[in-house]
Design a protein around this motif. Structure first.
Motif, PDB file in Angstrom:
ATOM      1  N   GLU A  90       0.833  -1.207   0.000  1.00 52.41           N
ATOM      2  CA  GLU A  90       0.000   0.000   0.000  1.00 52.41           C
ATOM      3  C   GLU A  90       0.867   1.256   0.000  1.00 52.41           C
ATOM      4  N   HIS A  91       1.925   1.237   0.768  1.00 55.71           N
ATOM      5  CA  HIS A  91       2.820   2.395   0.820  1.00 55.71           C
ATOM      6  C   HIS A  91       3.506   2.620  -0.531  1.00 55.71           C
ATOM      7  N   THR A  92       3.926   1.544  -1.158  1.00 57.60           N
ATOM      8  CA  THR A  92       4.581   1.655  -2.470  1.00 57.60           C
ATOM      9  C   THR A  92       3.610   2.227  -3.494  1.00 57.60           C
ATOM     10  N   GLU A  93       2.362   1.752  -3.484  1.00 60.01           N
ATOM     11  CA  GLU A  93       1.363   2.277  -4.416  1.00 60.01           C
ATOM     12  C   GLU A  93       1.102   3.758  -4.146  1.00 60.01           C
ATOM     13  N   TRP A  94       1.011   4.125  -2.870  1.00 65.73           N
ATOM     14  CA  TRP A  94       0.800   5.523  -2.508  1.00 65.73           C
ATOM     15  C   TRP A  94       1.972   6.383  -2.982  1.00 65.73           C
ATOM     16  N   LEU A  95       3.175   5.880  -2.769  1.00 62.25           N
ATOM     17  CA  LEU A  95       4.368   6.622  -3.149  1.00 62.25           C
ATOM     18  C   LEU A  95       4.437   6.823  -4.658  1.00 62.25           C
ATOM     19  N   ILE A  96       4.147   5.788  -5.402  1.00 70.06           N
ATOM     20  CA  ILE A  96       4.148   5.895  -6.864  1.00 70.06           C
ATOM     21  C   ILE A  96       3.092   6.896  -7.314  1.00 70.06           C
ATOM     22  N   GLY A  97       1.906   6.832  -6.716  1.00 71.98           N
ATOM     23  CA  GLY A  97       0.848   7.783  -7.052  1.00 71.98           C
ATOM     24  C   GLY A  97       1.225   9.206  -6.679  1.00 71.98           C
ATOM     25  N   ARG A  98       1.872   9.364  -5.547  1.00 71.83           N
ATOM     26  CA  ARG A  98       2.276  10.695  -5.073  1.00 71.83           C
ATOM     27  C   ARG A  98       3.335  11.312  -5.988  1.00 71.83           C
ATOM     28  N   LEU A  99       4.219  10.482  -6.496  1.00 76.09           N
ATOM     29  CA  LEU A  99       5.272  10.967  -7.377  1.00 76.09           C
ATOM     30  C   LEU A  99       4.758  11.236  -8.787  1.00 76.09           C
ATOM     31  N   GLY A 100       3.550  10.749  -9.069  1.00 77.50           N
ATOM     32  CA  GLY A 100       2.946  10.988 -10.378  1.00 77.50           C
ATOM     33  C   GLY A 100       3.506  10.113 -11.473  1.00 77.50           C
ATOM     34  N   HIS A 101       4.178   9.059 -11.099  1.00 79.17           N
ATOM     35  CA  HIS A 101       4.743   8.158 -12.102  1.00 79.17           C
ATOM     36  C   HIS A 101       3.864   6.927 -12.227  1.00 79.17           C
ATOM     37  N   ARG A 102       3.759   6.497 -13.394  1.00 79.53           N
ATOM     38  CA  ARG A 102       3.088   5.223 -13.649  1.00 79.53           C
ATOM     39  C   ARG A 102       4.140   4.305 -14.245  1.00 79.53           C
ATOM     40  N   HIS A 103       4.170   3.110 -13.779  1.00 80.02           N
ATOM     41  CA  HIS A 103       5.194   2.180 -14.272  1.00 80.02           C
ATOM     42  C   HIS A 103       4.716   1.556 -15.569  1.00 80.02           C
ATOM     43  N   HIS A 104       5.379   1.927 -16.648  1.00 80.36           N
ATOM     44  CA  HIS A 104       5.126   1.319 -17.949  1.00 80.36           C
ATOM     45  C   HIS A 104       6.465   0.825 -18.461  1.00 80.36           C
ATOM     46  N   PRO A 105       6.594  -0.452 -18.604  1.00 79.37           N
ATOM     47  CA  PRO A 105       7.888  -0.943 -19.094  1.00 79.37           C
ATOM     48  C   PRO A 105       8.167  -0.401 -20.489  1.00 79.37           C
ATOM     49  N   ASP A 106       9.419  -0.065 -20.727  1.00 79.00           N
ATOM     50  CA  ASP A 106       9.822   0.416 -22.046  1.00 79.00           C
ATOM     51  C   ASP A 106       9.664  -0.719 -23.050  1.00 79.00           C
ATOM     52  N   PRO A 107       9.138  -0.378 -24.219  1.00 80.24           N
ATOM     53  CA  PRO A 107       9.063  -1.441 -25.232  1.00 80.24           C
ATOM     54  C   PRO A 107      10.471  -1.854 -25.641  1.00 80.24           C
ATOM     55  N   GLU A 108      10.596  -3.092 -25.981  1.00 78.82           N
ATOM     56  CA  GLU A 108      11.913  -3.576 -26.393  1.00 78.82           C
ATOM     57  C   GLU A 108      12.298  -2.911 -27.717  1.00 78.82           C
ATOM     58  N   PRO A 109      13.529  -2.459 -27.794  1.00 74.03           N
ATOM     59  CA  PRO A 109      13.956  -1.856 -29.077  1.00 74.03           C
ATOM     60  C   PRO A 109      14.036  -2.936 -30.155  1.00 74.03           C
ATOM     61  N   ASP A 110      13.880  -2.469 -31.408  1.00 75.65           N
ATOM     62  CA  ASP A 110      13.987  -3.424 -32.512  1.00 75.65           C
ATOM     63  C   ASP A 110      15.409  -3.961 -32.588  1.00 75.65           C
ATOM     64  N   ALA A 111      15.504  -5.222 -32.872  1.00 75.15           N
ATOM     65  CA  ALA A 111      16.822  -5.833 -33.022  1.00 75.15           C
ATOM     66  C   ALA A 111      17.449  -5.340 -34.329  1.00 75.15           C
ATOM     67  N   ALA A 112      18.744  -5.207 -34.329  1.00 76.63           N
ATOM     68  CA  ALA A 112      19.477  -4.714 -35.521  1.00 76.63           C
ATOM     69  C   ALA A 112      19.304  -5.644 -36.700  1.00 76.63           C
ATOM     70  N   ASN A 113      19.119  -6.929 -36.416  1.00 77.27           N
ATOM     71  CA  ASN A 113      19.014  -7.882 -37.526  1.00 77.27           C
ATOM     72  C   ASN A 113      17.562  -8.290 -37.758  1.00 77.27           C
ATOM     73  N   ASP A 114      16.615  -7.470 -37.334  1.00 80.48           N
ATOM     74  CA  ASP A 114      15.194  -7.756 -37.524  1.00 80.48           C
ATOM     75  C   ASP A 114      14.837  -7.575 -38.996  1.00 80.48           C
ATOM     76  N   PRO A 115      14.260  -8.602 -39.649  1.00 79.19           N
ATOM     77  CA  PRO A 115      13.936  -8.476 -41.080  1.00 79.19           C
ATOM     78  C   PRO A 115      12.833  -7.433 -41.320  1.00 79.19           C
ATOM     79  N   GLU A 116      12.054  -7.103 -40.333  1.00 76.14           N
ATOM     80  CA  GLU A 116      10.990  -6.117 -40.469  1.00 76.14           C
ATOM     81  C   GLU A 116      11.481  -4.711 -40.168  1.00 76.14           C
ATOM     82  N   SER A 117      12.749  -4.561 -39.890  1.00 76.68           N
ATOM     83  CA  SER A 117      13.303  -3.270 -39.512  1.00 76.68           C
ATOM     84  C   SER A 117      13.189  -2.272 -40.664  1.00 76.68           C
ATOM     85  N   PRO A 118      12.756  -1.016 -40.372  1.00 72.72           N
ATOM     86  CA  PRO A 118      12.593  -0.038 -41.458  1.00 72.72           C
ATOM     87  C   PRO A 118      13.933   0.405 -42.064  1.00 72.72           C
ATOM     88  N   ASP A 119      15.068   0.083 -41.448  1.00 81.13           N
ATOM     89  CA  ASP A 119      16.356   0.483 -41.968  1.00 81.13           C
ATOM     90  C   ASP A 119      16.748  -0.334 -43.193  1.00 81.13           C
TER      91      ASP A 119
END
Length: 120
Positions: A90-119
């Motif tokens: 409960e304290h951790t949830e309160w602290l996160i809410g108080r700081l105004g941060h929401r935990h959203h994991p960063d999406p994984e970056p595209d791999a350099a050898n990804d065949p779908e890569s726009p490069d």
């Protein structure tokens, strides 16, 4: 409701320790401090072995005390641990809410050898 449950468990724990202390003081003739010490050491399963019941009534009482008291002690410890974990969450949830941060994991970056890569 949690408060009532915690108070009930605490009261049961105090009663079992007090009961054991009185029992060993009268049956084994130990001092109040030794009786209390033996009671807590037995309930906590530490069992130093410093004090050992010598009378038949003390030995029988100890086995009954272990069977009844250990269950109460274990439940009390488990419940107080669960309460502490819940409070921390409960304290951790309160602290996160108080700081105004929401935990959203960063999406994984595209791999350099990804065949779908726009490069490519």
């Amino acid at each position: 409701m949690r408060g009532v449950k915690a108070l009930t468990l605490l009261a049961m724990l105090i009663l079992i320790i007090a009961g054991g202390t009185v029992f060993f003081h009268h049956v084994e003739g130990w001092s109040w401090l030794d009786s209390y010490f033996f009671t807590v050491v037995t309930l906590s399963t530490v069992g130093y072995g410093e004090l050992v019941p010598a009378t038949p009534m003390g030995k029988i009482g100890t086995t009954v005390f272990i069977l009844l008291g250990l269950g109460i002690f274990a439940v009390a410890i488990q419940q107080f641990g669960a309460f502490a974990v819940k409070k921390r969450e409960e304290h951790t949830e309160w602290l996160i809410g108080r700081l105004g941060h929401r935990h959203h994991p960063d999406p994984e970056p595209d791999a350099a050898n990804d065949p779908e890569s726009p490069d490519r």
